[in-house]
Design a protein around this motif. Structure first.
Motif: not given
Lengths: 494, 116, 497, 496, 240
Positions: A37-49, A88-91
Motif C-alpha cells: 500500500a505504501l508503495a502504491s501510494s508513493a507511486l500515486t504521490l510521484a505521479i501527482s507531483i 491528499f496522497s501525501m497524507i
C-alpha cells in the motif's frame, strides 16, 4: 500527449488497482500489505507531483480517458484545485506509515489487508473525484471514496463504530442521491455530462428553475460530504469512533472532497449568466459562521479527545465556507489554502491523538494528564497541531484565517472578521486546555505512568505532519500564489 | 395542466422519490430507512431513464438493419452503473445493520440513541 | 533618514538564544549544562544586542528579512533606536535574572522545562523588540505568551493553574483582538510595516481608525495591564519570583507597553493621532490606572501582590506618556521602559530573596528584616525611592519628562497626577521600608544576608537604578538611544525641547 | 579642580561619610565614635564657615556636576545666601550632635541617630549649595526622608504617629515642589538660580501664578507656613531633643530658604511685584505670626510651645521678605541664623530638663532654678533672646526686621511683627517666671534633681553664650549680620 | 410531530421538484438535448466507433470505461467493506436468545427443490455466460450475466443444504480473492493495454478483432468478478 497527462488517469488507476490487488496478494501475509500500500501510494504521490509540475509549466490541462474527446468520453481535468491530490496522497502515505503499528492493534489480523485495500481505494476515489471533468464520473468516484469511507469507519471496534458508520452511510447515501438527481436534471436539460459543456449549454435551456434546483441539490449533497453545519451531524460520531488513522483520513481528506466539490460546482456554473449565486454565497457565509462557532463551542464541552477533534473539523469547514462565501480573491484563496493546511493539521491532530490514545489506552482528556512527560514527542506534536488549528501565527492555520478575515473586511463585513477571530480564540481555548492537561498536570491515571512513547513509524508520521503544520504557515505566500489563478472564476461571482 | 400531462413520467419519478424520502425521514427502523433509500434510488433511476426515453423508440442496438428512433443509450448506461452502486451501498448498509443489531441489540434508531 | 544596513544580527539575537533554549531542553537534566546553556542564551544575546548600540546611535538601522509568508505579511527584523532600547533593557536584565533564577530555583521540580522556556522567553522578547512589522511583533508577542505560560504555572498547584488560566485567557483574548486590529490595519493601509510617522496616514474613515485604535491598543493593553484589563497580573503572582520578575519587569508587561507605543508612534503616527484625539482617552484611562493601581497596591499585605499592583500603576506611566504625543512625554515613555524595569526587578528580586531566605511573604512579617538582610533591603529602599520620584534615581527622570510633556500638551492635570502618584508610591513603599528598618520584633535579628548569587543581581539592578537617575548621559546608558527614537517618531532634527 | 570647588563637595559628603563611619566605629568603640562625629562636625562647620566668608561678596563658584537628563543637571553654587545657610546648619548640627551624646542613652541605637542626623546634615548643606531647583529638590527630598527615622527615634506610639504625619505633610509638600519645578521648567527651560530671577519665564499669567503657588506651597509645608504647619507641633515634641533643635532651628528654615530662592532667584523681584503675590504672602505670613504665637500662649507642653513659637518666628522672615526691601531681607537672613541658635538652645534646655527631671510641661517647671541654676540661666538668656531683649542676638534680628518693615513702609506688617514680639514675650515670660519662682511644693518631681553636667550642659552654656556674643558683637565682620547684609544685597540688588 | 414535519418538508420539496421537472424538456421527444447532443453522436458513430452493436455496452466499456471502472470498484469495495466492517465480535448478550446461529442450524430443505436447483444450475450458468459474451451485440452484458451467475451460486448455496461448511466451498481462498477483484483488475489491465495499443488509457484497441476480444474479456471479468462479489456479499451477510 506527454507522459504526465496519462498520470491523470493513473492517479486513479494506480491506487485502485493496487487496493484491489491487496486482498488477493496478501491473504497469507496480511501484515505485509502495508508495504505494498505504501508503495502504491508513493507511486500515486510521484505521479501527482509530476502532474503538478506539468500544471505549473503549462497551466490546466485535460485528458480524454479512452481517447474519446469530450463530451463523448470522460474528460479528466487537472487544475490548481486538483493539485490537492498531491497533498491528499501525501497524507494518505503518512497515514499508512502510521497504520503499520497502529492497525494490527485494533483490527483482526486477517482483515488488515482489507484495511489497506480500503485506504487505497479511498485514495483512488478521491483522486478521481478531484481530477474528473465529468458530472457522472464525479458521482461514481464520490461513491468509491464514500463507500470505502463508510467501511473504514466501521472497522473500529465497539457498538459506536457500527452505529456511526450507518449514520454516516445513510446521510452520505442521501447526499449521493441528491447529487445524482442533480446530474439527471442537468443531463435532461443539456444532454451532456461534461461539466464545461453542460455549463455552456445550460444557457440555452428553456428555464432556469431546474438548473437552480440542480445547483442547490449539488451544493447540499456536497455540503453533507463536507459536513457543513447543519449537515455535520454524522461527522462527530464517525470521526470519533473510527480508528485514529481513519479519523485522520476522513477529517483531513474526505470532507475536503465535499468542499472541493462545491468549489467545482460553483466554479463551473458561475458563468451561467441567468443564475444569481449571491443568495447561495451568503447562505454559505451564514452557515460557515454558525459552523465555526457551533463547532468550537461544542468542542469545548467534549471530554473525549477524538470527538473534540471531530468538532474542530466542523469549525474549520466553517472557516473554509466563510472564505468561499465571501468569494473575494483574498478570502477564497485563503479558503482554498486552508483546505490544504487544515488537511495537514487535522491529520497531525488525529494521528497524534491516536498515538496518545493507543499507547495509553485512555481517550478522555482528563485521564491524559501528565502524558506529555511519558510521550513527549507525540504530545508535542499534538500541541503544535492544536496551536496550528487555532490559527496561531505563523502556523499553517493562520494563513487561511488571516486571508478570510481580510476578505471579510474587504467586503465590508467586520463582524464576520470578528467571528473568524472569536472562533480562533475558542479553538485556542480548548487547545490550551489539552496542552495544559498533557504537560502541566500531574498524572492521574495509572496507565499514563506506564505509557511509553509511540513506536518510530507512528512517530515519524506524526512529527512530519506536525512539522508541516508549522512550516506550511511560512509557505503561505507561495501557496496563495499557487491557488490564486484558480480562484479567479469564483471571484467574479462574489 | 398540459405540462403536467406531458411530464407525467417525471412527476411520477418525483412522487416515488418523495415516498422514499418520507420513509427515510419518518421511520426509525434502520432497515426501513434503507428501504426508503432504495425507493428513492429507484425514483432517481427512473427519472434518468425517463430523460433518455424516446416515444416509440427501440433499444439502441445497432445491427446492420437497425432502424430508429433509438432510445438514448447514455441514461441506460448511467442507470446501470447507478444500480450497481445502489446495490453496493445497500449491501454494506445491511451488513452494518446486522452488526448494529448484534452489538447494540436493536435496529430502531430511537432506541439506539441510548447505547453506551 | 537612517542608513539601512542588512545585517545578520537582528535575527541572530533571537535565534541564538532560541538555540540555547534548545540546548537546555536537550541537555537540561544536568544542572551544570542547564546553567551553561541558560547563561549562554542570556550572555550571547547580551553581547549581540549591545554590539548594535554604536551603530544605531550613529544612525544606522539594521535590517534582516526572513521572508514573506503571506502577501504583505513578512517576518522581518529591523533594529531601530526604540527597538534597540527595549532590547538592551531586556538583554541586560536577562543576564541578571538568569543568574538569579539559577540560584533561586535550585531544588525545584521540572527545571529543564523551566529554564528551557525561560531561555525561549528571552528569544521571543528580543524578537518583539526587533520586529520590523506588526505581524512579526504579533507573532513573537503570542509566542511570548506561550513561552511564559509554563513558567507561570510552574508550581502546578491549583492556585498556579488558576492563575495560568487567567493569564492565558486574558493574553490570548488580547492576542485575538490584536489580530483583528492587524487585519484592519492591513486592510486599510495595505501594509503592516512599522514606520516612523505611521502607516495609516491615508485612511480617511474615522470609524475604521477608531476600531484600529481600540483593537490594537486594547490588545496590547492587556499585557500592559491597563485597567480594566489588568486582572491577570496580580493573579500571576503565584509564579516563582524570577518569573514574576520576567512578567512584571522585563518581558511580558513591557512587551505590551512596547506594543502600545509602537502602535501609537509607528502605526498611527504622532500627527494622525493628534488630529484624531483618541490618545487623550488612553491618557485618561492610563491616568486612572495609575491612581487605582496605586490604591489597590496600598491595600495589599502580600509583598508580591503589592508589587504586582504597583506594576499595573507604573506601566500606565508608559501609556500615559505615550498618549500625550509630545516629544518630552515620548521620551518619558521610552525611558520608563528601562526605569520601571530596573526598579521593579530590584524589588522582585528582593521579595524573592526574602522569601527564599526567611520564607516571609507578607509585609506585616517584615519587621526588622532590614537588620537581617541589610544590603538587600538597601536595594529595596533605593527602588522604592525611585518609584516615589526622588531625584537622582531613575523614577524621577520619568516623572520629569512626563510632566514636561504633559505641560507641553496642555494637560497640566497630569502633572498633578504625577505628583499624586508619587505620594501614593510613597504611601505604599515607605511602610515597608519603615518596617524593615524601624520596627523591631523584640527578638534579636541575626545577620542573614542573601546568598551572593541572589544578591549580586539585586545589587547590580539597584546600582543601575541610581545610574539611570544620575548618569543617564553616560556613554553606556541608553538615554541617547531613547532620544533618537523620539526624534525619529516626531521627525525632529535637533534636541528634544 | 581647585580647592574652592572641592570644599563644597567635601562639606556635603563629609557628614554623610562621617556618619557612616561613626556608625561603624561607634558600635565598637564609643570614644572613637565620638571622636569621629565631633571631628566631622567641627570640620564641616569650619569648611562651611570658611566658604561663607569666602563667598560673602558674591557668587564664588558655580559647579555643574552631573547631567541627569539633557536639561537637568546637578548644579552647585557657592553664593552668599547658600553659604550663610550652610554655615548655620553645620553650626547648629555641631551643637546638636555633641549634645546628643549626652542626651541619648548610650546604646547601639545612638549611633544610628548620629548616622542619620549627619546624613541629614549633609543633605541640608546640599540644599544650601544647590544651584538649581532640581538639585535643591534632590537634597530637600533626601533630608526630609532621612529625618523620618530621627523623628521616630524614640519609637513611642506618639513618635510614630508624629512621624507619619510628618511624612504625609512633607511628601505632599515635596510633590508640590516637584510639580512647581516641572512648571518652571516648562515655562522657562533650564532653571539655575539667578539673582534677579529668570528673565525668560514665559507663559500665561495664570500658569506663572500656579507655578509660584506650587513652589511656595511645597516649601511652605516645610516652612510651616499656616495652614501647612500641621506636622510641626507634633513632630518637634516627638523627636529627641537634639533633633528637635535641628528641626526647629534649621529644617523649618530650609523651607523658608527654598521660598527665598524661589522668590529672588527664580521669579525675581520685579516679576513678583508684577504678579502681585507679595501682599498675599505677607498676609499669610502675618496671620501665621499671630495665630501661631497665640497658640503658643495657650500651650502647656514646653516643646510644643517652642514648636508653635518656631512657626511664628519663621513667619516673621517670610513676612519681612514679602516687602523685598534690602533691610528687611537682611533682617530675615540674620533672623534665620540667630533664631536657629536660640531655638536650638531652647530645645536643648527642654531636653535637658526633661532628661533630668522628667518635666515636659511648663507648669512643672516651677522652682527649677533652685536645683539647676546653670540650666535655668541658659534657658532664661535664650528665652529673652528670642523675645528680642537687647543685647541678645534675637534683638538684632528683630530690630533689623522692624527697621526693614518700616523702611518699606509696611506699617501693618510692622504692627503685626510688634504684636508677635509682644506675644513672644507673653508665651516665653511664664517660663522664665516659673523657673525662677522658688517653691517647696513636693509635687514638682524635679525638686530633688541636681544640676546636669557633661555634654549637654556644655552645649547649653555654649549656646547661651552664643546668643550673647551674636547679640553684642553682631556687627563684627564675618558674623552672620555681615554675611546676611551681603547676601541681601546680592539678592535684592543683583550684580549686573 | 416528526411525521408532520416530514410531510411539510416533503410537500415543500415536492412542489420545488415538480416545478423543476415540468420545466425540463418534454420526455420522449427526440428533439430534446438528450437526444440531439451526445446520444446522437453515439448513434451516428455507430457500432464502428463504439465497437459494439449494443450502444449501452459501447458506452459502458468504451466511451465511458472509466465510469465502469469506478463502478466495479464500488461493488468490489462494498464486498471488502462488508467483510471488513461486519461485527468483529461474536453475538453479544444483548442480542438475546432469539438469535439463530445460522452457521450451525440446518435449514430443512425439500429434496425436490434441492434437486431442481441442481438440475437448473448448469442451464443458468450457460445462460449467464451467453449474456456476458454476447453483451456487446445483444441486450445484456457483464453485469447482467454476472448477476445471473451470482444468483445461481446463491441459489445453490441456499439449497445445497451445506450451510455448515463456510469455507473452501466453491473455490480455494487464494483464487477466490483474485476472482473477486476481477472487475477492477481487468479494467486496470484495460487501462494499460489501451496505453500500449492506442496511446490512451482506458481505450480499446483499434483493430476490430482485438477490440472484440478485449470487450469479451472485460465482460467476463465484470461478470465473473461481479458474481463472486455477490456471492461473497451473500456469504458475508449470512455469516454476519
Amino acid at each position: 500527449m506527454s507522459a504526465a497527462a496519462h498520470g491523470l488517469a493513473l492517479v486513479v488507476l494506480v491506487p485502485i488497482v493496487g487496493g484491489a490487488l491487496i486482498p488477493a496478494l496478501f491473504r497469507r501475509f496480511p501484515t505485509a500489505a502495508w508495504g505494498f500500500a505504501l508503495a502504491s501510494s508513493a507511486l500515486t504521490l510521484a505521479i501527482s507531483i509530476s502532474l503538478i509540475r506539468r500544471l505549473l509549466a503549462e497551466g490546466p490541462f485535460s485528458y480524454a480517458a479512452g481517447g474519446w474527446p469530450p463530451p463523448y468520453g470522460v474528460a479528466l481535468h487537472f487544475d490548481r484545485f486538483g493539485a490537492a491530490i498531491a497533498v491528499f496522497s501525501m497524507i494518505t502515505l503518512l497515514v499508512l506509515i502510521f497504520s503499520r503499528r497502529y492497525i494490527p492493534a485494533v483490527v483482526p489480523i486477517a482483515r488488515i489487508p482489507l484495511y489497506y485495500a480500503l485506504v487505497m481505494i479511498n485514495l483512488g476515489g478521491m483522486n478521481g473525484f478531484l481530477v474528473t471533468g465529468d458530472l457522472f464520473n464525479l458521482f461514481v468516484f464520490m461513491e468509491v471514496f464514500s463507500v470505502s469511507a463508510y467501511a473504514l469507519v466501521a472497522m473500529a471496534r465497539g457498538p459506536q463504530a457500527g452505529l456511526a458508520a450507518i449514520k454516516y452511510l445513510l446521510l452520505g447515501a442521501v447526499s449521493s442521491l441528491l447529487v445524482l438527481f442533480a446530474i439527471g436534471l442537468i443531463f435532461a436539460q443539456t444532454g451532456t455530462l461534461n461539466m464545461a459543456d453542460a455549463a455552456g449549454r445550460l444557457d440555452a435551456a428553456a428555464s432556469i428553475v431546474p438548473t437552480a434546483l440542480a445547483l442547490g441539490a449539488l451544493t447540499i449533497g456536497f455540503m453533507v460530504k463536507a459536513a457543513l453545519f447543519p449537515l455535520h451531524v454524522w461527522l462527530p460520531d464517525a470521526h470519533a469512533s473510527a480508528p485514529a488513522p481513519v479519523s485522520a483520513l476522513l477529517s483531513a481528506v474526505v470532507v475536503k472532497a465535499g468542499v472541493i466539490g462545491i468549489i467545482r460546482t460553483l466554479q463551473t456554473f458561475s458563468d451561467h449568466g441567468s443564475l444569481q449565486l449571491m443568495p447561495l454565497q451568503s447562505l454559505l457565509i451564514w452557515l460557515g459562521a454558525i459552523a465555526v462557532l457551533w463547532g468550537a463551542v461544542a468542542a469545548l464541552v467534549q471530554s473525549d479527545l477524538k470527538r473534540l477533534l471531530a468538532y474542530s473539523t466542523v469549525t474549520n469547514i466553517g472557516y473554509i465556507f466563510i472564505g468561499l462565501g465571501i468569494g473575494s480573491a483574498t478570502a477564497a484563496s485563503g479558503a482554498a489554502v486552508h483546505i490544504i493546511n487544515h488537511a495537514v493539521i487535522k491529520a497531525a491532530l488525529f494521528l497524534a491523538a491516536g498515538a496518545l490514545i493507543h499507547q495509553s489506552g485512555l481517550r478522555h482528556i482528563d485521564d491524559l494528564r501528565g502524558l506529555g512527560e511519558r510521550m513527549p514527542l507525540s504530545a508535542l506534536a499534538l500541541g503544535v497541531a492544536l496551536l496550528a488549528v487555532a490559527g496561531v501565527p505563523p502556523t499553517a492555520g493562520f494563513v487561511g484565517k488571516w486571508q478570510i478575515g481580510l476578505g471579510a473586511l474587504e467586503t465590508g463585513r467586520p463582524l464576520l472578521m470578528g467571528v473568524v477571530i472569536v472562533g480562533g480564540l475558542l479553538v485556542l481555548t480548548y487547545g490550551v486546555r489539552i496542552i495544559n492537561t498533557l504537560f502541566f498536570r500531574p498524572p492521574l491515571h495509572v496507565r499514563v505512568v506506564t505509557s511509553r512513547e509511540a513506536p518510530p513509524s507512528m512517530l515519524a508520521a506524526i512529527l512530519l505532519l506536525a512539522a508541516s503544520s508549522f512550516l506550511l504557515g511560512l509557505a503561505g505566500k507561495p501557496m496563495l500564489d499557487f491557488v490564486a489563478p484558480a480562484i479567479l472564476p469564483l471571484t467574479d461571482t462574489g | 395542466m398540459n405540462v403536467l400531462l406531458t411530464h407525467v413520467d417525471y412527476i411520477a419519478a418525483v412522487a416515488i422519490f418523495l415516498v422514499g424520502l418520507y420513509i427515510l425521514l419518518v421511520k426509525q427502523n434502520l432497515l426501513k430507512k434503507i428501504l426508503g433509500l432504495n425507493i428513492m434510488e429507484t425514483a432517481v433511476f427512473a427519472f434518468i431513464v425517463t430523460a433518455g426515453m424516446t416515444d416509440n423508440g427501440v433499444p439502441p442496438l445497432l445491427g446492420p438493419d437497425a432502424v430508429g428512433p433509438f432510445a438514448s443509450p447514455l441514461p441506460h448506461a448511467l442507470v446501470l452503473t447507478g444500480i450497481v452502486v445502489a446495490v453496493s451501498i445497500t449491501a454494506l448498509a445491511l451488513a452494518l445493520i446486522v452488526r448494529v443489531k448484534r452489538e447494540c441489540g436493536s435496529v430502531e434508531l430511537n432506541e439506539l440513541g441510548k447505547v453506551e | 533618514m537612517p542608513i539601512e544596513l542588512h545585517d545578520l544580527r537582528p535575527v541572530l539575537a533571537p535565534l541564538i538564544s532560541a538555540l540555547c533554549a534548545g540546548g537546555v531542553f536537550v541537555m537540561g537534566t544536568s544542572g551544570r549544562w542547564r546553567a551553561i546553556w541558560s547563561l549562554a542564551a542570556a550572555g550571547l544575546k547580551f553581547v549581540i544586542v549591545w554590539s548594535m548600540l554604536p551603530g544605531t546611535l550613529a544612525g544606522s538601522v539594521y535590517i534582516f528579512r526572513v521572508g514573506e509568508i503571506l502577501p504583505g505579511l513578512s517576518i522581518a527584523f529591523r533594529v531601530d533606536a526604540f527597538g534597540l532600547f527595549y532590547a538592551l533593557v531586556t538583554a541586560t536584565l536577562w543576564v541578571l535574572t538568569t543568574v538569579y533564577a539559577l540560584a533561586y530555583m535550585k531544588g525545584s521540580h521540572a527545571l529543564k522545562r523551566f529554564f528551557g522556556f525561560f531561555a525561549l522567553c528571552i528569544s521571543t522578547t528580543v524578537a518583539i523588540a526587533f520586529a520590523e512589522n506588526l505581524f512579526t511583533l504579533f507573532l513573537f508577542y503570542e509566542l511570548l505568551t506561550v513561552c511564559t505560560y509554563p513558567l507561570v504555572i510552574h508550581d502546578q498547584d491549583a492556585e498556579a493553574r488558576r492563575a495560568g488560566r487567567k493569564y492565558l485567557a486574558y493574553t490570548l483574548c488580547g492576542g485575538a483582538v490584536i489580530l483583528a486590529g492587524m487585519l484592519l490595519v492591513f486592510h486599510s493601509a495595505g501594509t503592516l510595516s512599522l514606520a516612523e510617522g505611521g502607516i495609516l496616514g491615508d485612511v480617511d474613515d474615522h470609524r475604521v481608525l477608531l476600531l484600529i485604535f481600540l483593537t490594537l491598543v486594547g490588545g496590547f493593553g492587556v499585557k500592559a495591564a491597563i485597567m480594566p484589563l489588568h486582572a491577570w497580573l496580580p493573579a500571576a503572582m503565584v509564579a516563582p519570583t524570577p518569573v514574576s520578575a520576567l512578567l512584571h519587569a522585563v518581558a511580558v508587561v513591557k512587551a505590551g507597553a512596547f506594543g502600545v507605543v509602537r502602535v501609537l508612534y509607528d502605526v498611527f503616527g504622532v500627527n494622525l493621532l493628534k488630529s484624531l484625539g483618541f490618545a487623550t482617552w488612553l491618557g485618561y484611562l492610563a491616568g486612572f490606572t495609575i491612581i487605582a493601581g496605586s490604591i489597590m497596591a496600598l491595600r495589599q499585605n502580600r509583598l508580591k501582590a503589592r508589587l504586582a499592583w504597583s506594576t499595573i500603576s507604573q506601566l500606565s506611566y508608559i501609556l500615559l506618556a505615550a498618549s500625550l504625543l509630545t516629544p518630552a512625554a515620548a521620551l518619558a515613555a521610552i525611558i520608563h521602559l528601562a526605569n520601571q524595569a530596573f526598579t521593579k526587578i530590584t524589588m522582585f528580586f528582593v521579595a524573592g530573596a526574602i522569601e527564599h531566605n526567611t520564607g516571609k511573604t507578607h509585609i506585616d512579617q517584615l519587621d526588622g528584616i532590614g537588620y537581617r538582610m541589610p544590603w538587600t533591603m538597601a536595594a529595596f529602599t533605593i527602588a522604592g525611592l525611585s518609584f516615589m520620584g526622588v531625584p537622582l534615581l531613575a523614577g524621577f527622570i520619568t516623572k520629569w519628562y512626563l510632566s514636561l510633556g504633559a505641560l507641553a500638551a496642555d494637560s497640566g492635570g497630569f502633572v498633578a497626577l504625577m505628583a499624586l502618584s508619587g505620594l501614593l508610591n510613597a504611601a505604599y513603599w515607605l511602610p515597608i521600608i519603615y518596617r524593615a528598618y524601624f520596627r523591631e520584633t523584640g527578638i534579636p535579628q541575626l545577620r542573614e544576608e542573601t546568598p551572593w548569587m541572589l544578591l549580586a543581581p539585586i545589587g547590580i539592578c539597584a546600582g543601575y537604578v541610581i545610574l539611570l537617575g544620575t548618569g543617564a548621559q553616560a556613554p553606556l546608558m541608553p538615554f541617547s538611544l531613547a532620544e533618537s527614537a523620539v526624534r525619529l517618531a516626531f521627525g525632529l532634527e535637533g534636541g528634544i525641547p | 579642580m581647585t580647592l574652592t570647588s572641592l570644599l563644597p563637595l567635601i562639606a556635603l559628603a563629609l557628614p554623610i561619610i562621617g556618619g557612616l563611619a561613626a556608625l561603624g566605629a561607634g558600635r565598637r568603640n564609643r570614644r572613637l565614635g565620638i571622636a569621629v562625629v565631633a571631628g566631622t562636625a567641627v570640620t564641616t562647620f569650619l569648611i562651611t564657615a570658611l566658604l561663607a566668608l569666602a563667598a560673602k561678596d558674591g557668587l564664588l563658584r558655580e559647579m555643574t556636576l552631573v547631567q541627569i537628563a539633557p536639561p537637568v543637571w546637578i548644579v552647585f553654587r557657592i553664593d552668599p545666601l547658600g553659604t550663610l545657610f550652610a554655615a548655620t546648619v553645620s553650626g547648629l548640627f555641631l551643637l546638636a550632635l555633641i549634645y546628643a551624646f549626652g542626651y541619648l542613652p548610650d546604646d547601639r541605637r545612638q549611633w544610628r541617630f548620629h548616622a542619620f542626623a549627619m546624613a541629614c546634615q549633609g543633605c541640608m548643606i546640599g540644599v544650601a549649595f544647590a544651584g538649581n531647583l532640581v538639585t535643591l529638590l534632590v537634597f530637600y527630598e533626601l533630608f526630609s526622608l532621612l529625618s523620618y527615622p530621627l523623628i521616630t527615634h524614640d519609637r513611642t506610639r506618639v513618635a510614630v504617629a508624629a512621624g507619619l504625619k510628618y511624612l504625609v505633610y512633607i511628601i505632599t509638600g515635596g510633590a508640590f515642589v516637584w510639580a512647581g519645578i516641572i512648571l518652571v521648567f516648562h515655562l522657562g527651560g533650564e532653571i539655575r538660580f539667578l539673582p534677579g530671577g529668570l528673565a525668560d519665564i514665559n507663559g500665561s499669567p495664570g500658569l506663572v501664578l500656579a507655578t509660584f503657588a506650587c513652589l511656595v506651597t511645597g516649601f511652605g509645608v516645610k516652612a510651616a507656613l499656616m495652614p501647612l504647619h500641621g506636622w510641626v507641633p507634633d513632630a518637634h515634641p516627638a523627636a529627641p531633643a537634639p533633633f528637635s533643635a535641628v528641626l526647629s532651628g534649621v529644617m523649618v528654615a530650609t523651607g523658608v530658604f527654598g521660598i527665598l530662592r524661589v522668590m529672588f532667584e527664580i521669579f525675581g523681584v520685579s516679576r513678583l511685584i508684577e504678579m502681585g503675590v507679595l501682599p498675599w504672602l505677607g498676609g499669610i505670613a502675618g496671620a501665621s505670626v499671630l495665630l501661631a504665637a497665640a497658640r503658643a500662649v495657650g500651650e502647656d507642653d514646653l516643646k510644643r510651645r517652642l514648636a508653635w513659637s518656631t512657626i511664628s518666628q519663621m513667619a516673621y522672615v517670610l513676612m519681612a521678605v514679602s516687602t523685598i526691601g534690602g533691610q528687611a531681607v537682611t533682617g530675615a537672613f540674620v533672623h534665620i541664623t540667630h533664631h536657629a541658635f536660640l531655638k536650638g538652645g531652647l530645645f536643648f534646655c527642654a531636653g535637658l530638663v526633661a532628661t533630668v527631671t522628667g518635666a515636659t510641661r511648663i507648669s512643672q517647671l516651677r522652682g527649677l532654678a533652685q536645683r539647676m541654676p546653670v540650666t535655668s540661666l541658659a534657658l532664661t538668656v535664650l528665652a529673652l533672646g528670642l523675645v528680642g531683649i537687647p543685647p541678645l542676638s534675637g534683638f538684632i534680628s528683630k530690630w533689623l526686621l522692624g527697621l526693614g518693615l518700616a523702611d518699606a513702609g509696611a506699617m501693618v506688617r510692622l504692627g503685626v511683627m510688634l504684636a508677635g514680639a509682644l506675644l513672644a514675650a507673653v508665651y516665653l515670660w511664664p517660663i522664665i517666671y516659673r523657673i525662677w519662682l522658688p517653691t517647696d511644693d513636693p509635687r514638682f518631681a524635679h525638686s530633688h534633681s541636681r544640676e546636669a553636667s557633661g555634654w549637654m550642659l556644655g552645649i547649653l552654656i555654649a549656646t547661651g553664650m552664643l546668643a550673647v556674643i551674636l547679640g553684642t558683637a553682631a556687627t563684627l565682620p564675618g558674623f552672620p549680620l555681615d554675611l546676611a547684609k551681603n547676601a541681601a544685597q546680592w539678592l535684592v540688588e543683583p550684580p549686573p | 410531530m416528526r411525521k408532520f414535519l416530514a410531510l411539510v418538508l416533503i410537500a415543500a420539496l415536492g412542489a420545488v421538484l415538480i416545478a423543476a421537472v415540468v420545466n425540463l424538456p418534454e420526455p420522449g421527444t427526440t428533439d430534446s438535448p438528450v437526444h440531439t447532443h451526445v446520444s446522437a453522436g453515439y448513434i451516428k458513430g455507430g457500432h464502428e466507433a463504439g465497437g459494439a452493436d449494443n450502444l449501452v455496452t459501447a458506452v459502458l466499456l468504451n466511451y465511458r470505461a472509466i465510469d465502469t471502472f469506478g463502478e466495479v470498484t464500488v461493488i468490489f469495495t462494498a464486498l471488502i467493506a462488508v467483510l471488513a466492517a461486519t461485527s468483529l465480535a461474536g453475538p453479544t448478550e444483548r442480542s438475546g436468545t432469539q438469535n439463530i446461529d445460522l452457521k450451525t442450524t440446518r435449514v430443512p430443505v425439500s429434496p425436490v427443490v434441492s434437486f431442481v436447483v441442481r438440475l437448473m444450475a448448469p442451464f443458468i450458468a450457460t445462460f449467464a455466460l451467453f449474456v456476458m459474451l454476447k453483451g456487446h451485440e445483444l441486450p445484456g452484458g457483464g453485469f447482467q450475466g454476472g448477476v445471473v451467475l451470482g444468483a445461481m451460486l446463491i441459489l445453490l448455496a441456499l439449497f445445497s443444504g451445506r450451510t455448515d461448511k463456510t469455507d473452501d466451498e466453491e473455490l480455494p481462498p487464494g483464487l477466490r480473492n483474485w476472482i473477486r477483484a476481477a472487475g477492477p483488475l481487468v479494467f486496470g489491465a484495460l487501462g494499460l493495454t489501451g496505453l500500449v495499443f492506442s496511446g490512451w488509457l482506458f481505450s480499446l484497441p483499434d483493430h476490430p478483432f482485438w477490440r472484440e476480444m478485449v470487450m469479451i474479456g472485460l465482460e467476463l471479468g465484470i461478470g465473473i468478478g461481479g458474481a463472486a462479489v455477490l456471492v461473497g456479499l451473500f456469504r458475508a451477510l449470512r455469516e454476519g
